[in-house]
Design a protein around this motif. Structure first.
Motif, short mmCIF file in Angstrom:
data_model
loop_
_atom_site.label_atom_id
_atom_site.label_comp_id
_atom_site.label_asym_id
_atom_site.label_seq_id
_atom_site.Cartn_x
_atom_site.Cartn_y
_atom_site.Cartn_z
N LYS A 94 0.81 -1.22 0.00
CA LYS A 94 0.00 0.00 0.00
C LYS A 94 0.84 1.27 0.00
O LYS A 94 0.30 2.38 -0.08
CB LYS A 94 -0.93 0.02 1.22
CG LYS A 94 -1.98 -1.09 1.22
CD LYS A 94 -2.87 -0.99 2.44
CE LYS A 94 -3.93 -2.10 2.44
NZ LYS A 94 -4.79 -2.01 3.64
N ARG A 95 2.16 1.13 0.11
CA ARG A 95 3.00 2.31 0.24
C ARG A 95 2.97 3.19 -1.00
O ARG A 95 2.85 4.42 -0.89
CB ARG A 95 4.44 1.89 0.56
CG ARG A 95 4.64 1.42 1.98
CD ARG A 95 6.05 0.92 2.23
NE ARG A 95 6.12 0.21 3.51
CZ ARG A 95 7.06 -0.64 3.82
NH1 ARG A 95 8.05 -0.90 2.95
NH2 ARG A 95 7.05 -1.25 5.01
N LYS A 96 3.06 2.59 -2.17
CA LYS A 96 3.09 3.39 -3.40
C LYS A 96 1.79 4.16 -3.56
O LYS A 96 1.80 5.36 -3.89
CB LYS A 96 3.34 2.52 -4.62
CG LYS A 96 3.48 3.32 -5.91
CD LYS A 96 3.76 2.43 -7.10
CE LYS A 96 3.99 3.26 -8.36
NZ LYS A 96 2.86 4.18 -8.66
N ALA A 97 0.67 3.49 -3.35
CA ALA A 97 -0.63 4.15 -3.51
C ALA A 97 -0.78 5.28 -2.49
O ALA A 97 -1.32 6.35 -2.80
CB ALA A 97 -1.76 3.15 -3.34
N THR A 98 -0.29 5.05 -1.27
CA THR A 98 -0.37 6.08 -0.23
C THR A 98 0.47 7.29 -0.61
O THR A 98 0.03 8.44 -0.51
CB THR A 98 0.10 5.52 1.12
OG1 THR A 98 -0.72 4.40 1.47
CG2 THR A 98 -0.02 6.58 2.21
N LEU A 99 1.71 7.04 -1.06
CA LEU A 99 2.58 8.13 -1.48
C LEU A 99 1.98 8.87 -2.68
O LEU A 99 1.99 10.11 -2.72
CB LEU A 99 3.97 7.61 -1.82
CG LEU A 99 4.98 8.66 -2.30
CD1 LEU A 99 5.19 9.74 -1.25
CD2 LEU A 99 6.31 8.01 -2.67
N ASP A 100 1.45 8.12 -3.64
CA ASP A 100 0.85 8.74 -4.82
C ASP A 100 -0.30 9.67 -4.43
O ASP A 100 -0.49 10.74 -5.01
CB ASP A 100 0.34 7.67 -5.79
CG ASP A 100 1.46 6.95 -6.51
OD1 ASP A 100 2.61 7.43 -6.47
OD2 ASP A 100 1.19 5.89 -7.12
N ARG A 101 -1.06 9.28 -3.41
CA ARG A 101 -2.17 10.11 -2.94
C ARG A 101 -1.66 11.41 -2.35
O ARG A 101 -2.21 12.48 -2.63
CB ARG A 101 -3.01 9.33 -1.93
CG ARG A 101 -4.12 10.14 -1.27
CD ARG A 101 -5.17 9.24 -0.65
NE ARG A 101 -4.59 8.28 0.29
CZ ARG A 101 -4.37 8.54 1.58
NH1 ARG A 101 -4.68 9.73 2.07
NH2 ARG A 101 -3.85 7.62 2.37
N TYR A 102 -0.59 11.32 -1.56
CA TYR A 102 -0.03 12.54 -0.98
C TYR A 102 0.56 13.45 -2.06
O TYR A 102 0.44 14.68 -1.98
CB TYR A 102 1.03 12.20 0.05
CG TYR A 102 0.52 11.44 1.25
CD1 TYR A 102 -0.81 11.57 1.67
CD2 TYR A 102 1.35 10.59 1.99
CE1 TYR A 102 -1.28 10.88 2.77
CE2 TYR A 102 0.89 9.90 3.10
CZ TYR A 102 -0.43 10.04 3.48
OH TYR A 102 -0.90 9.36 4.57
N VAL A 103 1.22 12.84 -3.04
CA VAL A 103 1.79 13.63 -4.13
C VAL A 103 0.67 14.33 -4.91
O VAL A 103 0.80 15.51 -5.29
CB VAL A 103 2.62 12.73 -5.07
CG1 VAL A 103 3.00 13.48 -6.35
CG2 VAL A 103 3.87 12.23 -4.37
N LYS A 104 -0.42 13.65 -5.13
CA LYS A 104 -1.55 14.24 -5.84
C LYS A 104 -2.15 15.40 -5.05
O LYS A 104 -2.54 16.42 -5.62
CB LYS A 104 -2.63 13.19 -6.09
CG LYS A 104 -3.78 13.67 -6.97
CD LYS A 104 -4.76 12.55 -7.27
CE LYS A 104 -5.89 13.05 -8.16
NZ LYS A 104 -6.85 11.95 -8.47
N GLU A 105 -2.18 15.27 -3.72
CA GLU A 105 -2.68 16.36 -2.87
C GLU A 105 -1.74 17.56 -2.92
O GLU A 105 -2.17 18.70 -2.77
CB GLU A 105 -2.83 15.87 -1.42
CG GLU A 105 -3.94 14.84 -1.24
CD GLU A 105 -3.92 14.22 0.15
OE1 GLU A 105 -3.01 14.56 0.94
OE2 GLU A 105 -4.81 13.42 0.44
N GLY A 106 -0.46 17.28 -3.14
CA GLY A 106 0.52 18.34 -3.31
C GLY A 106 1.25 18.71 -2.04
O GLY A 106 0.65 18.80 -0.97
N PHE A 107 2.55 18.90 -2.15
CA PHE A 107 3.36 19.43 -1.05
C PHE A 107 4.65 20.00 -1.63
O PHE A 107 5.08 19.64 -2.72
CB PHE A 107 3.66 18.36 0.02
CG PHE A 107 4.25 17.08 -0.51
CD1 PHE A 107 5.61 16.96 -0.76
CD2 PHE A 107 3.44 15.98 -0.75
CE1 PHE A 107 6.16 15.78 -1.24
CE2 PHE A 107 3.98 14.79 -1.22
CZ PHE A 107 5.33 14.69 -1.47
#
Length: 204
Positions: free
Chosen positions: A153-166
């Motif tokens: 689940k790590r990649k999907a979790t990171l992808d979600r945060y990247v999509k949210e933006g930081f």
């Protein structure tokens, strides 16, 4: 170059700005919520229990300076965690003034913004992000406690945060202080950043 053989020693603790040690080495600052695992990560990176780890969040009350004997050498700075509620208003005001003055001193080469991988950017993480952007400091985002999320689940979790933006100039990194996951990449990239920025500074 070998970045896994870092050694370090504590060179100073500051409760006020006039207690901050002076030196000519590059400086990397760690910031994060009081329960993000900052002290554990520092100890894992330097291979020694120099930063105090407590089960009670927010125990770090001073700005702590560790000289890292790596390649290149630098100073790793541990700031008190934000988001704590167990401090007096007077103490929080003193820390706020000390840390704001410290950040405005233009001493640091990079800020490592630690964020709990399980939760992503919470409100006070966003406040810190905005503060760092406002003063124009380069930031590397480090997601801690990656072992708490299953590998699938790590990649999907990171992808979600990247999509949210930081905001992030270096990384982002996924790490676990307890398992050592991601530490080698973090240290390698950090060392390369310091080499690149030190060379640029000398050329300028």
């Amino acid at each position: 170059m070998s970045v896994m053989l870092w050694r370090a020693n504590l060179i100073g603790c500051a409760y006020r700005y006039d207690q901050i040690p002076r030196y000519s080495l590059p400086e990397v600052v760690m910031v994060g919520r009081s329960n993000v695992g900052k002290s554990s990560l520092i100890n894992a990176m330097i291979g020694a229990k120099l930063a105090k780890v407590s089960k009670t969040p927010g125990k770090t009350r001073s700005i702590n300076f560790f000289k890292v004997h790596g390649e290149p050498p630098f100073v790793l700075v541990d700031l008190p965690g934000y988001g704590f509620a167990s401090r007096s208003g007077e103490e929080r005001d003193l820390w706020k003034k000390t840390i704001e003055r410290y950040f405005s001193s233009a001493r640091m080469s990079l800020v490592l913004h630690l964020v709990d991988f399980r939760h992503g950017f919470l409100e006070n993480d966003r406040q810190m992000e905005g503060y760092l952007e406002g003063i124009g400091l380069p930031v590397g985002v480090v997601f801690t406690k990656a072992d708490k999320i299953s590998g699938s689940k790590r990649k999907a979790t990171l992808d979600r945060y990247v999509k949210e933006g930081f905001r992030c100039q270096v990384g982002p990194f996924l790490v676990s202080a307890s398992t050592g996951f991601g530490l080698s990449e973090l240290k390698s990239r950090l060392a390369q950043w310091l080499i690149d920025t030190c060379v640029t500074d000398k050329m300028d």
